[in-house]
Design an enzyme around this catalytic site. Structure first.
Site, mmCIF file in Angstrom:
data_model
loop_
_atom_site.group_PDB
_atom_site.id
_atom_site.type_symbol
_atom_site.label_atom_id
_atom_site.label_comp_id
_atom_site.label_asym_id
_atom_site.label_seq_id
_atom_site.Cartn_x
_atom_site.Cartn_y
_atom_site.Cartn_z
ATOM 1 N N GLU A 281 92.472 4.264 68.068
ATOM 2 C CA GLU A 281 92.102 3.871 69.434
ATOM 3 C C GLU A 281 91.653 2.413 69.484
ATOM 4 O OE1 GLU A 281 92.993 6.111 72.515
ATOM 5 O OE2 GLU A 281 91.236 4.847 72.903
ATOM 6 N N TYR B 46 85.134 4.594 74.324
ATOM 7 C CA TYR B 46 85.164 5.171 72.966
ATOM 8 C C TYR B 46 85.705 4.145 71.971
ATOM 9 C CZ TYR B 46 87.103 7.950 69.096
ATOM 10 O OH TYR B 46 87.445 8.437 67.851
ATOM 11 N N THR C 197 89.288 4.488 63.940
ATOM 12 C CA THR C 197 90.331 5.148 64.719
ATOM 13 C C THR C 197 91.411 4.195 65.225
ATOM 14 O OG1 THR C 197 90.738 6.129 66.905
ATOM 15 C CG2 THR C 197 88.661 4.983 66.648
ATOM 16 N N GLN D 97 86.179 19.211 63.507
ATOM 17 C CA GLN D 97 87.445 19.535 62.828
ATOM 18 C C GLN D 97 87.502 18.914 61.424
ATOM 19 O OE1 GLN D 97 91.942 18.986 64.207
ATOM 20 N NE2 GLN D 97 91.128 17.028 63.517
ATOM 21 N N LYS E 210 83.714 2.451 68.806
ATOM 22 C CA LYS E 210 84.228 2.621 67.444
ATOM 23 C C LYS E 210 84.515 1.271 66.791
ATOM 24 C CE LYS E 210 84.561 7.042 66.362
ATOM 25 N NZ LYS E 210 84.178 7.633 65.071
ATOM 26 N N ARG F 233 91.303 22.117 65.917
ATOM 27 C CA ARG F 233 91.141 21.030 66.874
ATOM 28 C C ARG F 233 90.410 21.529 68.122
ATOM 29 N NH1 ARG F 233 90.695 15.608 67.655
ATOM 30 N NH2 ARG F 233 92.688 14.580 68.047
ATOM 31 N N LEU G 252 81.356 11.109 60.058
ATOM 32 C CA LEU G 252 82.400 11.665 60.933
ATOM 33 C C LEU G 252 81.854 12.043 62.303
ATOM 34 C CD1 LEU G 252 84.186 14.122 58.427
ATOM 35 C CD2 LEU G 252 84.387 11.649 58.609
ATOM 36 N N HIS H 157 94.994 13.177 64.331
ATOM 37 C CA HIS H 157 95.290 14.282 63.422
ATOM 38 C C HIS H 157 94.715 15.569 63.994
ATOM 39 C CE1 HIS H 157 91.846 11.910 62.037
ATOM 40 N NE2 HIS H 157 91.279 13.070 61.756
HETATM 41 P P1 NAP Z 1 85.122 16.475 66.470
HETATM 42 O O1 NAP Z 1 85.822 17.743 66.123
HETATM 43 O O2 NAP Z 1 84.892 16.150 67.902
HETATM 44 O O3 NAP Z 1 83.700 16.493 65.711
HETATM 45 C C1 NAP Z 1 82.679 15.608 66.058
HETATM 46 C C2 NAP Z 1 81.425 15.977 65.291
HETATM 47 O O4 NAP Z 1 80.385 15.043 65.632
HETATM 48 C C3 NAP Z 1 80.859 17.364 65.595
HETATM 49 O O5 NAP Z 1 80.397 17.936 64.398
HETATM 50 C C4 NAP Z 1 79.690 17.065 66.514
HETATM 51 O O6 NAP Z 1 78.675 18.050 66.479
HETATM 52 C C5 NAP Z 1 79.191 15.775 65.892
HETATM 53 N N1 NAP Z 1 78.285 15.024 66.756
HETATM 54 C C6 NAP Z 1 78.481 14.683 68.067
HETATM 55 N N2 NAP Z 1 77.421 14.003 68.532
HETATM 56 C C7 NAP Z 1 76.534 13.896 67.499
HETATM 57 C C8 NAP Z 1 75.260 13.325 67.358
HETATM 58 N N3 NAP Z 1 74.646 12.710 68.377
HETATM 59 N N4 NAP Z 1 74.633 13.411 66.149
HETATM 60 C C9 NAP Z 1 75.242 14.053 65.114
HETATM 61 N N5 NAP Z 1 76.444 14.627 65.182
HETATM 62 C C10 NAP Z 1 77.092 14.548 66.374
HETATM 63 O O7 NAP Z 1 85.876 15.214 65.840
HETATM 64 P P2 NAP Z 1 86.970 15.170 64.655
HETATM 65 O O8 NAP Z 1 88.321 15.308 65.253
HETATM 66 O O9 NAP Z 1 86.526 16.047 63.557
HETATM 67 O O10 NAP Z 1 86.856 13.644 64.214
HETATM 68 C C11 NAP Z 1 85.935 13.254 63.199
HETATM 69 C C12 NAP Z 1 85.651 11.772 63.343
HETATM 70 O O11 NAP Z 1 86.865 11.032 63.193
HETATM 71 C C13 NAP Z 1 85.085 11.353 64.697
HETATM 72 O O12 NAP Z 1 84.194 10.283 64.456
HETATM 73 C C14 NAP Z 1 86.284 10.862 65.466
HETATM 74 O O13 NAP Z 1 85.905 9.922 66.442
HETATM 75 C C15 NAP Z 1 87.088 10.222 64.343
HETATM 76 N N6 NAP Z 1 88.543 10.194 64.530
HETATM 77 C C16 NAP Z 1 89.204 11.335 64.816
HETATM 78 C C17 NAP Z 1 90.588 11.317 64.914
HETATM 79 C C18 NAP Z 1 91.365 12.569 65.229
HETATM 80 O O14 NAP Z 1 92.540 12.442 65.628
HETATM 81 N N7 NAP Z 1 90.803 13.755 65.043
HETATM 82 C C19 NAP Z 1 91.287 10.113 64.697
HETATM 83 C C20 NAP Z 1 90.564 8.970 64.378
HETATM 84 C C21 NAP Z 1 89.185 9.027 64.262
HETATM 85 P P3 NAP Z 1 78.718 19.366 67.444
HETATM 86 O O15 NAP Z 1 79.690 20.293 66.776
HETATM 87 O O16 NAP Z 1 77.340 19.860 67.440
HETATM 88 O O17 NAP Z 1 79.204 18.894 68.796
HETATM 89 N N1 GDD Z 2 93.292 15.413 76.268
HETATM 90 C C1 GDD Z 2 94.324 15.343 77.105
HETATM 91 N N2 GDD Z 2 94.436 16.264 78.104
HETATM 92 N N3 GDD Z 2 95.218 14.346 76.938
HETATM 93 C C2 GDD Z 2 96.277 14.304 77.773
HETATM 94 C C3 GDD Z 2 96.452 15.224 78.807
HETATM 95 C C4 GDD Z 2 95.484 16.262 78.992
HETATM 96 O O1 GDD Z 2 95.558 17.100 79.875
HETATM 97 N N4 GDD Z 2 97.591 14.913 79.455
HETATM 98 C C5 GDD Z 2 98.108 13.851 78.855
HETATM 99 N N5 GDD Z 2 97.314 13.466 77.829
HETATM 100 C C6 GDD Z 2 97.528 12.296 76.968
HETATM 101 C C7 GDD Z 2 96.347 11.327 76.962
HETATM 102 O O2 GDD Z 2 96.338 10.535 78.150
HETATM 103 C C8 GDD Z 2 96.689 10.537 75.691
HETATM 104 O O3 GDD Z 2 97.640 9.545 75.979
HETATM 105 C C9 GDD Z 2 97.323 11.597 74.782
HETATM 106 O O4 GDD Z 2 97.656 12.708 75.620
HETATM 107 C C10 GDD Z 2 96.437 12.074 73.633
HETATM 108 O O5 GDD Z 2 95.193 12.478 74.176
HETATM 109 P P1 GDD Z 2 94.105 13.220 73.246
HETATM 110 O O6 GDD Z 2 94.704 14.377 72.566
HETATM 111 O O7 GDD Z 2 92.903 13.454 74.092
HETATM 112 O O8 GDD Z 2 93.818 12.160 72.086
HETATM 113 P P2 GDD Z 2 93.509 10.605 72.110
HETATM 114 O O9 GDD Z 2 94.706 9.902 71.533
HETATM 115 O O10 GDD Z 2 93.022 10.150 73.419
HETATM 116 O O11 GDD Z 2 92.278 10.504 71.090
HETATM 117 C C11 GDD Z 2 92.294 11.217 69.846
HETATM 118 O O12 GDD Z 2 92.861 10.402 68.848
HETATM 119 C C12 GDD Z 2 92.114 9.221 68.538
HETATM 120 C C13 GDD Z 2 92.913 8.468 67.469
HETATM 121 O O13 GDD Z 2 93.929 7.729 68.065
HETATM 122 C C14 GDD Z 2 90.857 11.614 69.511
HETATM 123 O O14 GDD Z 2 90.872 12.479 68.410
HETATM 124 C C15 GDD Z 2 90.015 10.415 69.162
HETATM 125 O O15 GDD Z 2 88.738 10.833 68.702
HETATM 126 C C16 GDD Z 2 90.742 9.628 68.071
HETATM 127 O O16 GDD Z 2 89.984 8.501 67.701
#
Ligand code: NAP
Ligand code: GDD
Length: 322
Positions: free
Chosen positions: A128, A150, A126, A13, A154, A185, A81, A180
């Site tokens: 987290e 996780y 993150t 994403q 991180k 997503r 990322l 985000h």
């Molecule tokens: P995402 O959609 O899950 O994307 C993850 C990316 O990592 C994908 O391109 C995936 O490739 C790649 N990847 C996974 N394993 C790999 C490996 N072994 N070698 C190289 N690439 C690999 O995550 P995102 O939401 O864009 O988040 C981007 C980063 O920000 C992540 O590090 C996440 O932990 C961090 N983060 C996200 C959030 C959030 O809310 N979105 C918040 C805080 C931090 P494939 O497409 O091939 O699977």
């Molecule tokens: N995924 C998911 N599925 N979450 C659920 C569900 C379900 O069916 N039901 C309840 N939840 C609750 C989870 O238990 C959590 O408290 C919340 O929804 C958010 O879950 P996710 O959307 O999976 O996100 P996350 O907060 O665990 O993690 C995401 O945000 C992190 C930053 O705080 C991911 O993007 C991480 O990569 C990122 O670091």
């Protein structure tokens, strides 16, 4: 001269939105493509930029591939990322998560240090890492207490980033980003799971939505706004760590209600609580304070939760109707 950027996780994403942002600024954008059997380029295609980015075979667990990618791309800026980013899976695959999210970040830092220590580095840290929160509102000085494999992995990457900055003088910044979301997503994350299900229920394709803990609270923003903060960090004279958040927290229940009400449906009629989606340990509340990012980067979020969730529902409706 155009700047060169290298993005790990370019197919994710944030990778897609960051690529779009950097291409718009005239960068040559290179990305690590960890080859998978299924189509991983759909997000880049959706943004119409799949042919504009330059993809390099590699994997975060393979240091040699990262060194080659640094050499080939001639990157001035490196955005790490890539990750196994789904918290829920990290209890089933803790070692993979540690290798990719923890050691993987260290591999990228090593590649930067070996090939071009002048390159600027961004680490995708993150909220987290705050886990069992130690302050009502979390900022850069709040102690960490991760609650998932996780979060633990991180945290290693975060401290490795700080350590390489302090040990080797790398321009290495860590963005502590709160949740985000966007229409790009992954479907396993709760917002997108909800917006996809609401669209399906509205169109008569699905009857119920099964969720786990709906009392947890998250500080949700729009991914398009958050990638701007990543770029701003790498443009500063000094590298540093920044919390990126909206400063508003909402329960999963309320986020879900916004989605159902947007299409005129009652959440209570469709929602089923399923213990299968409850995690071994939960992060109950996240609420970030982005004051430092506002003061030093001039960054503020521009998208409300209501705009974000209703926009995601509309995007899922359009996709399913097609
Ligand atoms: P995402 O959609 O899950 O994307 C993850 C990316 O990592 C994908 O391109 C995936 O490739 C790649 N990847 C996974 N394993 C790999 C490996 N072994 N070698 C190289 N690439 C690999 O995550 P995102 O939401 O864009 O988040 C981007 C980063 O920000 C992540 O590090 C996440 O932990 C961090 N983060 C996200 C959030 C959030 O809310 N979105 C918040 C805080 C931090 P494939 O497409 O091939 O699977
Ligand atoms: N995924 C998911 N599925 N979450 C659920 C569900 C379900 O069916 N039901 C309840 N939840 C609750 C989870 O238990 C959590 O408290 C919340 O929804 C958010 O879950 P996710 O959307 O999976 O996100 P996350 O907060 O665990 O993690 C995401 O945000 C992190 C930053 O705080 C991911 O993007 C991480 O990569 C990122 O670091």
């Amino acid at each position: 001269m155009n700047k060169h950027a290298l993005i790990t996780g370019i197919t994710g994403q944030d990778g897609a939105y960051l690529s779009q942002l950097l291409l718009g600024k005239g960068y040559r954008v290179h990305g690590i493509l960890a080859r998978r059997s299924s189509d991983t380029l759909w997000r880049l295609r959706k943004l119409g930029i799949a042919d504009e980015v330059e993809l390099i075979d590699g994997d975060l667990t393979d240091l040699s591939s990262l060194i080659r990618a640094l050499q080939t791309s001639k990157a001035d800026e490196v955005y790490n990322l890539g990750a196994q980013s789904f918290v829920g899976s990290s209890w089933q695959q803790p070692l993979l998560t540690a290798q990719v999210d923890g050691v993987g970040a260290l591999n990228v830092l090593e590649a930067v240090r070996i090939v071009n220590p002048a390159a600027r580095f961004y680490q995708a840290s993150t909220s987290e890492m705050f886990g069992l929160i130690q302050a009502e509102m979390q900022d850069e000085s709040t102690p960490f207490y991760p609650r998932s494999p996780y979060g633990v992995a991180k945290l290693m990457a975060h401290w490795a980033t700080v350590n390489y900055r302090e040990s080797f003088g790398l321009h290495a910044s860590s963005g502590i980003l709160f949740n985000h979301e966007s229409p790009l997503r992954g479907i396993e994350f709760v917002t997108r799971k909800v917006t996809d299900a609401v669209a399906r229920i509205k169109l008569g394709l699905q009857q119920e939505l099964r969720l786990g803990n709906i009392d947890s609270k998250r500080d949700w923003g729009f991914a398009g706004d958050y990638v701007e903060a990543m770029w701003l960090m790498t443009q500063q004279a000094e590298a540093d760590d920044y919390v990126i958040a909206t400063g508003r927290t909402t329960t999963v229940r309320e986020m879900c209600r916004i989605a159902f009400e947007h299409v005129g449906l009652s959440m209570e009629d469709a929602l089923v609580i399923d213990p299968a989606f409850v995690r071994p340990a939960e992060v109950d509340v996240l609420l970030g304070n982005p004051a430092k990012a506002k003061a030093k980067l001039g960054w503020t979020p521009r998208t409300s939760l209501e705009q974000l969730i209703t926009g995601m529902v509309d995007a899922d409706l359009r996709r399913l109707q097609r």
